[in-house]
Design an enzyme around this catalytic site. Structure first.
Site, PDB file in Angstrom:
ATOM      1  CG  HIS A  18      48.679  63.784 111.252  1.00  8.36           C
ATOM      2  ND1 HIS A  18      47.621  63.525 110.411  1.00  8.36           N
ATOM      3  CD2 HIS A  18      49.561  64.501 110.541  1.00  8.36           C
ATOM      4  CE1 HIS A  18      47.860  64.055 109.246  1.00  8.36           C
ATOM      5  NE2 HIS A  18      49.042  64.650 109.287  1.00  8.36           N
ATOM      6  CG  HIS A  21      50.893  60.631 108.517  1.00  8.14           C
ATOM      7  ND1 HIS A  21      51.432  61.262 109.603  1.00  8.14           N
ATOM      8  CD2 HIS A  21      51.274  61.357 107.432  1.00  8.14           C
ATOM      9  CE1 HIS A  21      52.101  62.332 109.198  1.00  8.14           C
ATOM     10  NE2 HIS A  21      52.024  62.409 107.898  1.00  8.14           N
ATOM     11  CB  CYS A 124      55.889  76.427 100.421  1.00  3.71           C
ATOM     12  SG  CYS A 124      55.300  75.834 102.034  1.00  3.71           S
ATOM     13  CB  CYS A 127      54.301  72.457  99.855  1.00  2.85           C
ATOM     14  SG  CYS A 127      52.904  73.432 100.383  1.00  2.85           S
ATOM     15  CG  HIS A 146      52.799  74.174 105.225  1.00  2.00           C
ATOM     16  ND1 HIS A 146      52.582  73.859 103.913  1.00  2.00           N
ATOM     17  CD2 HIS A 146      52.926  73.003 105.877  1.00  2.00           C
ATOM     18  CE1 HIS A 146      52.585  72.549 103.770  1.00  2.00           C
ATOM     19  NE2 HIS A 146      52.794  71.999 104.949  1.00  2.00           N
ATOM     20  CE  LYS A 293      45.899  72.000 106.283  1.00  2.00           C
ATOM     21  NZ  LYS A 293      46.441  71.181 105.281  1.00  2.00           N
ATOM     22  CE  LYS A 296      53.100  69.119 114.780  1.00  2.00           C
ATOM     23  NZ  LYS A 296      54.323  69.270 114.029  1.00  2.00           N
TER      24      LYS A 296
HETATM   25  N1  MSP Z   1      56.850  62.879 101.833  1.00  2.00           N
HETATM   26  C1  MSP Z   1      55.741  63.208 101.040  1.00  2.00           C
HETATM   27  C2  MSP Z   1      55.280  62.021 100.211  1.00  2.00           C
HETATM   28  C3  MSP Z   1      56.312  61.457  99.283  1.00  2.00           C
HETATM   29  S1  MSP Z   1      55.702  60.133  98.358  1.00  2.00           S
HETATM   30  C4  MSP Z   1      56.853  59.811  97.233  1.00  2.00           C
HETATM   31  C5  MSP Z   1      54.568  63.674 101.921  1.00  2.00           C
HETATM   32  N2  MSP Z   1      54.611  63.322 103.206  1.00  2.00           N
HETATM   33  S2  MSP Z   1      53.469  63.720 104.265  1.00  2.00           S
HETATM   34  O1  MSP Z   1      53.945  63.207 105.517  1.00  2.00           O
HETATM   35  O2  MSP Z   1      53.190  65.110 104.197  1.00  2.00           O
HETATM   36  O3  MSP Z   1      52.178  62.962 103.836  1.00  2.00           O
HETATM   37  C6  MSP Z   1      52.154  61.541 103.766  1.00  2.00           C
HETATM   38  C7  MSP Z   1      50.779  61.059 103.303  1.00  2.00           C
HETATM   39  O4  MSP Z   1      49.794  61.396 104.283  1.00  2.00           O
HETATM   40  C8  MSP Z   1      50.307  61.704 102.002  1.00  2.00           C
HETATM   41  O5  MSP Z   1      49.640  60.747 101.198  1.00  2.00           O
HETATM   42  C9  MSP Z   1      49.345  62.753 102.466  1.00  2.00           C
HETATM   43  O6  MSP Z   1      48.376  63.102 101.532  1.00  2.00           O
HETATM   44  C10 MSP Z   1      48.720  62.022 103.639  1.00  2.00           C
HETATM   45  N3  MSP Z   1      48.052  62.923 104.579  1.00  2.00           N
HETATM   46  C11 MSP Z   1      48.596  63.911 105.301  1.00  2.00           C
HETATM   47  N4  MSP Z   1      47.601  64.499 106.039  1.00  2.00           N
HETATM   48  C12 MSP Z   1      46.427  63.895 105.799  1.00  2.00           C
HETATM   49  C13 MSP Z   1      45.112  64.002 106.299  1.00  2.00           C
HETATM   50  N5  MSP Z   1      44.756  64.896 107.203  1.00  2.00           N
HETATM   51  N6  MSP Z   1      44.193  63.114 105.841  1.00  2.00           N
HETATM   52  C14 MSP Z   1      44.509  62.126 104.939  1.00  2.00           C
HETATM   53  N7  MSP Z   1      45.730  62.006 104.434  1.00  2.00           N
HETATM   54  C15 MSP Z   1      46.704  62.912 104.793  1.00  2.00           C
HETATM   55  O7  MSP Z   1      53.667  64.297 101.395  1.00  2.00           O
END
Ligand code: MSP
Length: 471
Positions: A18, A21, A124, A127, A146, A293, A296
């Site tokens: 999304h 990311h 969780c 998380c 979540h 935020k 889904k």
């Molecule tokens: N798998 C773990 C990270 C492990 S690093 C050793 C994880 N994955 S995640 O898919 O949930 O998130 C990946 C990255 O995307 C993280 O840096 C997270 O903060 C970022 N983001 C997820 N949603 C976001 C937004 N809505 N906005 C900005 N960044 C976001 O956590």
């Protein structure tokens, strides 16, 4: 040559990418490109986090073997990262056999700080985090992020003795040996550190089998975060190879929600291994959809591919690197995105290039020699502080200054009056300054800046179609 290692958080592959990311990749990419221009050799890691409950459960729900499921989603993330123009050099999957083996060796090396005990508490899986009784009570038993009830866990686990490292971590954070950015997050992390208990670092295979087996104990797999955090060094070859050329990382980019893992567990692991801490740990804000935020269940998740396809890659990068503040939460709305595209990219930059190139061609202007580029001091100051959105603002003001200068110097009047010497000087001055601004823009919007350099190469050739076409 200075060696710079840059890392990004590895996303869970339990869904499709999304828009949020994108932040890790865009920010890390700006830094990587900036450091390359400054002459560094850069290694830039990206990858995917494939283990853990969340992913296993999703595959089960879908009735797909978990291996097939993660293979499919990993491809989607890989494509996405490439579409963002992220100039990564290394890609890791946590299911890579070599990564798993290296994780096990990391575990062995940490064994003096690991002990077995009974865990009774809350978890969780959204998380992938253990939570304290107090946190569970404060949230009424439901994870606010979540909207899922915490699971009660009662099992034998291994623990990492955070208490062995607490004092040293505090000193490292306070002294900026590991600089946590932004400053207000550093304070939050120091507080969390004080309250941090030892962390459970394994799960019983009764509850989770999708992980890296704990060496010497078939009844346990590693907690997904131990495996995930290790990626930053296993990808460099640790512990098989000497990684001191690249480690410590110059900067690690993570979102604010996962800073706690990177500010407490990760330093504890590194200290236990006798490795230095990363120099900078940058935590960026969240992208919100219209102030909310993205989720889904609300149905307001912004599809990054749709945004990318609307006006191309650099419009995407422009919006998220300039209009999303580097450190705090920022909003995405289609209206703001369209305005930024039309009023700024198309009007400020696109028109400027078109106007100057057209005037230069018409009046047969040539640059005397290849201009030499340099960063402005203010740009360097901001970039070195990782204030990327502010650095981008600074460069954009220079774009606007150039537009003002054209309006003031009126080269078209000089042409009309036959003042050719003056015209030549005026246009050359403008073009040279534009190219220097273009150079500073290049870490942010690299495709566009490459096109602009081509436009002003000899012979100057105005773009046949606008750089940023409007509908
Ligand atoms: N798998 C773990 C990270 C492990 S690093 C050793 C994880 N994955 S995640 O898919 O949930 O998130 C990946 C990255 O995307 C993280 O840096 C997270 O903060 C970022 N983001 C997820 N949603 C976001 C937004 N809505 N906005 C900005 N960044 C976001 O956590």
């Amino acid at each position: 040559m200075n060696k710079t290692y840059v890392t990004t958080a590895i996303p869970y592959v339990n869904g499709v990418p999304h828009v949020g990311h994108a932040m890790d990749y865009c920010l890390a990419d700006v830094y990587a490109r900036y450091r390359r221009l400054a002459g560094d050799e850069v290694r830039f890691q990206a990858g995917v986090d494939e283990h853990g409950n969340k992913i296993y459960q999703k595959a089960e729900e879908l009735g797909i073997p978990v291996e097939t499921y993660v293979d499919g989603n990993t491809e989607k993330f890989k494509e996405f990262i490439a579409k963002l123009g992220a100039s990564y050099t290394d890609f890791i999957r946590t299911t890579d056999e070599v990564h798993e083996r290296r994780c096990q060796e990391i575990w062995r090396r940490l064994s003096d700080h690991i002990y077995k005990a009974k865990y009774e508490g809350w978890y969780c899986s959204g998380c992938e985090r253990f939570v304290t009784q107090k946190e569970c009570d404060d949230n009424g038993g439901i994870c606010p992020d979540h909207q899922k009830p915490y699971e009660k866990l009662e099992e034998e686990n291994y623990y990492l003795r955070i208490s062995d490292f607490k004092d040293k971590i505090r000193v490292a954070i306070e002294s900026d040996e590991m600089l946590i950015l932004p400053e207000f997050r550093k304070k939050e992390m120091l507080k969390l550190l004080e309250e941090s208990p030892d962390v459970s670092v394994s799960r019983s295979t009764e509850h989770l089998t999708w992980g890296v087996p704990v060496p010497g104990d078939n009844s346990q797999v590693m907690y997904v975060w131990i495996d995930a955090l290790s990626n930053y060094i296993t990808i460099l070859g640790y512990p098989d190879e000497d990684i001191s050329e690249w480690w410590p990382a110059a900067a690690q980019f993570v979102g604010k929600d996962i800073l706690r893992f990177h500010a407490i567990i990760w330093p504890a692991m590194l200290m236990g291994l006798g490795l230095p801490l990363p120099k900078v740990m940058l935590s960026h804000g969240f992208i919100l959809a219209d102030g909310q935020k993205m989720s889904k269940s609300i149905g307001n998740v912004v599809d990054p591919i749709e945004v990318l396809e609307r006006h191309g890659l650099d419009a995407f990068r422009y919006y998220f690197l300039r209009h999303a503040d580097t450190f705090v939460d920022s909003d995405f709305t289609w209206e703001k995105f369209e305005n930024a595209y039309n009023n700024e990219l198309a009007n400020d930059l696109g028109n400027l290039v078109q106007r100057l190139a057209t005037l230069a061609k018409k009046n047969e202007i040539k640059l005397e020699s290849e201009p030499e580029f340099k960063f402005d001091d203010e740009y360097v100051r901001l970039m070195d502080k990782f204030e990327f959105s502010k650095a981008f603002d600074y460069v954009w003001e220079r774009v606007q200054d150039l537009n003002k200068r054209i309006d003031e110097e009126k080269p078209w009047s000089l042409a009309k009056n036959g003042e050719m010497k003056k015209l030549e000087k005026c246009l050359r001055g403008l073009i040279v300054d534009l190219l220097n601004v273009n150079y500073m823009l290049s870490p942010f919007i690299p495709d566009t800046t490459e096109k602009i350099f081509e436009v002003f190469a000899d012979p100057i050739t105005p773009p046949e179609t606008p750089l940023f076409p409007k509908d």
